[in-house]
Write an enzyme that holds these catalytic residues in place. Structure first.
Site, PDB file in Angstrom:
ATOM      1  NE  ARG A 151      -2.458  -1.301   3.567  1.00 31.34           N
ATOM      2  CZ  ARG A 151      -2.498  -2.503   4.165  1.00 31.34           C
ATOM      3  NH1 ARG A 151      -3.055  -3.525   3.539  1.00 31.34           N
ATOM      4  NH2 ARG A 151      -1.998  -2.684   5.369  1.00 31.34           N
ATOM      5  NE  ARG A 152       4.090   0.833   4.411  1.00 33.21           N
ATOM      6  CZ  ARG A 152       4.791   0.264   5.388  1.00 33.21           C
ATOM      7  NH1 ARG A 152       6.089   0.061   5.224  1.00 33.21           N
ATOM      8  NH2 ARG A 152       4.209  -0.117   6.514  1.00 33.21           N
ATOM      9  CB  CYS A 171       0.377  21.538 -10.956  1.00 37.75           C
ATOM     10  SG  CYS A 171       0.880  23.250 -11.192  1.00 37.75           S
ATOM     11  NE  ARG A 197       1.053  22.877  -6.216  1.00 45.74           N
ATOM     12  CZ  ARG A 197       0.938  24.062  -6.789  1.00 45.74           C
ATOM     13  NH1 ARG A 197      -0.104  24.839  -6.521  1.00 45.74           N
ATOM     14  NH2 ARG A 197       1.852  24.506  -7.631  1.00 45.74           N
ATOM     15  CB  SER A 198      -2.563  24.085  -8.822  1.00 49.67           C
ATOM     16  OG  SER A 198      -2.883  25.183  -9.650  1.00 49.67           O
ATOM     17  CG  HIS A 238      -7.552  27.062 -11.558  1.00 48.31           C
ATOM     18  ND1 HIS A 238      -6.844  26.306 -10.642  1.00 48.31           N
ATOM     19  CD2 HIS A 238      -6.663  27.408 -12.527  1.00 48.31           C
ATOM     20  CE1 HIS A 238      -5.581  26.205 -11.043  1.00 48.31           C
ATOM     21  NE2 HIS A 238      -5.453  26.861 -12.186  1.00 48.31           N
TER      22      HIS A 238
END
Length: 296
Positions: A151-152, A171, A197-198, A238
């Site tokens: 699981r790693r 990102c 994240r972006s 976005h």
């Protein structure tokens, strides 16, 4: 429903319900936080290369190989006609980040460096980092082969210590691989969950979807598995305000069947053996390109 509809519906939702926000580039965005994840089937060698506009396939593949080889010099891509990092690698941009001591094109310890040399001390883009740091990419491949229920099986580009030295923080910052073990003699299947994240929905996300799909196919190929699914979870999803008009055009288009991937040659056993010419994309019949400006 066509898998591409998820992407189109997300854009519509952002345009209709998103928050107007200022951003680092000064362009301004319409933003939605943590929308439902996007899931793309990779079975039968499918590549989710968006069809409602032509996507820059050569740029996607060349950038991915640049990542997997641990490179951080944007001039390597630029010399091949792939200019996507030119803005962030310009001398003016590096100076704005307090990195003016670097030569033009030296992006710092970005994606490829973290994938192949996590924790090593970054000198510059021309240094030899062989054997330095943690080779996360090879570790993922080893675990898929030797311990597929681990699981790693994680590949992370997010290194807080190194972020001040990067021209642009990652990102698409982390992914986890999962091996589905069959009950019979069929090949194990490989899925990838990526967190971003972006997410620039107009320009960036079409690249990122295809890139991580191809990465999953590459890793499946060298581990004796077969690619199953790509799941993408977005943080700040976005639309740049100067992309709205172009995206409204794209939203009127009907998705077409995704293309298939075929390897041009047999015998590729190492992740560093892949070349651009190995990627044969068959059946890609997209709508025409739509121009959008990149915010730097």
């Amino acid at each position: 429903m066509h898998d591409e509809d998820q992407y189109l519906h997300l854009i519509r939702r952002v345009l209709d319900t998103g928050d107007l926000r200022p951003d680092r580039t000064g362009t301004g965005t319409i933003s939605l936080f943590a929308p439902p994840n996007l899931r793309f089937s990779l079975r039968e060698s499918t590549v989710p290369l968006l069809t409602t506009k032509r996507t820059f396939l050569r740029g996607i593949v060349e950038e991915l190989l640049w990542f997997t080889n641990g490179l951080t010099d944007s001039k390597i891509l630029s010399d091949k006609g792939v200019k996507i990092w030119d803005g962030n690698g310009s001398k003016a941009f590096l100076e704005s980040r307090g990195l003016g001591h670097r030569r033009e094109g030296d992006l710092g310890p970005v994606y490829g460096f973290q994938w192949r040399h996590f924790g090593a001390e970054y000198e510059d883009c021309d240094a030899d980092y062989a054997g330095k740091g943690v080779d996360q990419l090879r570790e993922c491949i080893r675990k898929i082969k030797e311990n597929p229920t681990d699981r790693r099986i994680i590949l992370s580009a997010w290194n807080p210590k190194d972020i001040p030295s990067m021209a642009l923080p990652p990102c698409h910052m982390l992914c986890q691989f999962y091996v589905h073990l069959p009950a019979d003699t069929a090949k194990p299947e490989l899925s990838c969950l990526m967190f971003q994240r972006s997410a620039d929905l107009g320009l960036g996300i079409p690249f990122n979807i295809a890139s991580y799909a191809l990465l999953t196919h590459m890793i499946a190929h060298v581990t004796g598995t077969t690619a199953r699914e790509l799941i993408i979870q977005l943080g700040d999803a976005h639309v740049y305000r100067d992309h709205v008009e172009a995206l409204e055009v794209q939203l009127q288009r009907e998705p077409r069947p995704f293309p298939k991937l075929r390897w041009a040659r047999d015998g590729i056993t190492d992740i560093e053996d892949f070349e651009y010419s190995d990627f044969v994309i068959e059946g890609y019949n997209p709508h025409p390109s739509i121009a959008m400006k990149m915010s730097v």
